[in-house]
Design an enzyme around this catalytic site. Structure first.
Site, PDB file in Angstrom:
ATOM      1  N   PRO A   1       9.533  -9.153 -26.171  1.00  0.00           N
ATOM      2  CG  PRO A   1      10.706 -11.064 -25.885  1.00  0.00           C
ATOM      3  CD  PRO A   1      10.841  -9.555 -25.956  1.00  0.00           C
ATOM      4  CD  GLU A   2       3.321  -7.312 -24.613  1.00  0.00           C
ATOM      5  OE1 GLU A   2       2.775  -7.525 -23.669  1.00  0.00           O
ATOM      6  OE2 GLU A   2       2.654  -6.420 -25.371  1.00  0.00           O
TER       7      GLU A   2
ATOM      8  CG  HIS B   1      23.860 -12.492 -33.539  1.00  0.00           C
ATOM      9  ND1 HIS B   1      24.522 -11.359 -33.431  1.00  0.00           N
ATOM     10  CD2 HIS B   1      23.264 -12.600 -34.753  1.00  0.00           C
ATOM     11  CE1 HIS B   1      24.554 -10.854 -34.446  1.00  0.00           C
ATOM     12  NE2 HIS B   1      23.561 -11.525 -35.269  1.00  0.00           N
TER      13      HIS B   1
ATOM     14  NE  ARG C   1      17.575  -4.097 -31.762  1.00  0.00           N
ATOM     15  CZ  ARG C   1      16.545  -3.356 -31.853  1.00  0.00           C
ATOM     16  NH1 ARG C   1      15.329  -3.888 -32.299  1.00  0.00           N
ATOM     17  NH2 ARG C   1      16.473  -2.211 -31.518  1.00  0.00           N
TER      18      ARG C   1
ATOM     19  NE  ARG D   1      -2.614   3.471  -8.862  1.00  0.00           N
ATOM     20  CZ  ARG D   1      -1.517   3.718  -8.481  1.00  0.00           C
ATOM     21  NH1 ARG D   1      -1.033   4.909  -8.962  1.00  0.00           N
ATOM     22  NH2 ARG D   1      -1.125   3.228  -7.264  1.00  0.00           N
TER      23      ARG D   1
END
Ligand SMILES: [Zn+2]
Length: 295
Positions: free
Chosen positions: A2-3, A104, A127, A168
């Site tokens: 997930p973001e 789960h 998971r 950078r």
């Protein structure tokens, strides 16, 4: 994985049930997720009132009266389910579907609201890459201590972004994914923000921090693009929270609003651009961009 916007929609969905509530009992149904549960996990939570439910990068933070702070990470497949007297809800909007199998369900928080309403908040994670750890304060835990600036709110402006990128030599996309610089910005939203700002993911990061008006405009445009792409995604998720359970159960709708992510071969949708979206691989991860308008 997930973001940030997905984690924020989870936080907003859990907040009304958890903030101000007292934890009556916590069931940890196995000894570990990605990491073992902390010692005395249930005992340290039981009886505590949750004073705030926050988020730092992709971590949820639960502030408990008198401490500690509980840090939760959803991992690859983690989700929370809320069971109340009024019905059930799964807060958050995810790009990939979440498990509904109770096999789960690994952690169950039994909470009581200030008005006495009882709810169960259940962490489900097939998971088991998610985790829950204690910290003695916000930003104290080593996982949170080194994190960079949040891409939400107004903190990240052009000048700050330029100072982070200055000197950078790495590709701009790689620098934007560096969690020590900007926290919680992930693969999908970096591609989207770079497209909005018309900047190539391949250019050297430091180029947007060079002296002069051109680089200044680029860093300002990119900072605005990062903030707007994140806030748009949170808003899109937030608006669907209330009627989520009436829909067909499909959670994969964020992608409909993606301009480049997973759109390899499609025409670029930027007005006046005749280019197409390409997929390249940078640092082992997919990057989607339009080489015509992103320079
Ligand atoms: Zn284009």
């Amino acid at each position: 994985m997930p973001e940030l916007p997905e984690v924020e929609t989870v936080r907003r969905g859990l907040q009304p049930v958890l903030e101000g509530a007292t934890i009556a009992l916590v069931e940890a149904r196995r000894p570990d997720l990605r990491f073992p549960f902390p010692e005395k996990f249930s005992q340290r939570l039981t009886g505590k009132t949750i004073t705030a439910l926050g988020r730092r990068a992709k971590y949820l933070t639960m502030d408990l009266e008198g401490g500690p702070v509980l840090i939760c990470h959803l991992g690859m497949s983690g989700s929370f389910r809320i069971e109340t007297a009024d019905g059930n809800d799964m807060p958050g909007v995810f790009q990939h579907d979440r498990s509904k199998s109770s096999n789960h369900d690994h952690v169950v928080f039994h909470v009581v609201s200030p008005a006495g309403a009882r709810s169960r908040v259940i962490f489900n994670d097939p998971r088991r890459f998610g985790f829950m750890l204690f910290a003695e304060g916000p930003d104290v835990h080593p996982m949170l201590a080194g994190l960079g600036v949040e891409p939400t709110g107004n903190t990240l402006d052009g000048a700050l972004l330029a100072s982070l990128m200055k000197g950078r030599r790495s590709p701009l996309k790689a620098a934007l994914l560096d969690q020590r610089l900007i926290a919680g910005l992930g693969n999908i939203y970096v591609s989207e923000a770079l497209w909005r700002a018309s900047l190539s993911p391949l250019r050297e990061a430091g180029t947007i921090a060079r002296p002069g008006k051109k680089a200044q405009a680029q860093s300002e445009h990119l900072a605005e693009a990062i903030r707007s792409v994140i806030s748009d995604a949170i808003a899109a998720g937030g608006s669907s929270l209330r009627d989520y359970m009436q829909t067909d159960g499909s959670l994969g709708y964020f992608q409909h609003s993606f301009a480049v992510y997973d759109r390899e071969g499609e025409a670029c949708s930027k007005p006046g651009c005749s280019g197409h979206i390409e997929r390249i691989v940078q640092s082992g991860r997919s990057t989607f961009y339009c080489r015509t308008c992103q320079r």
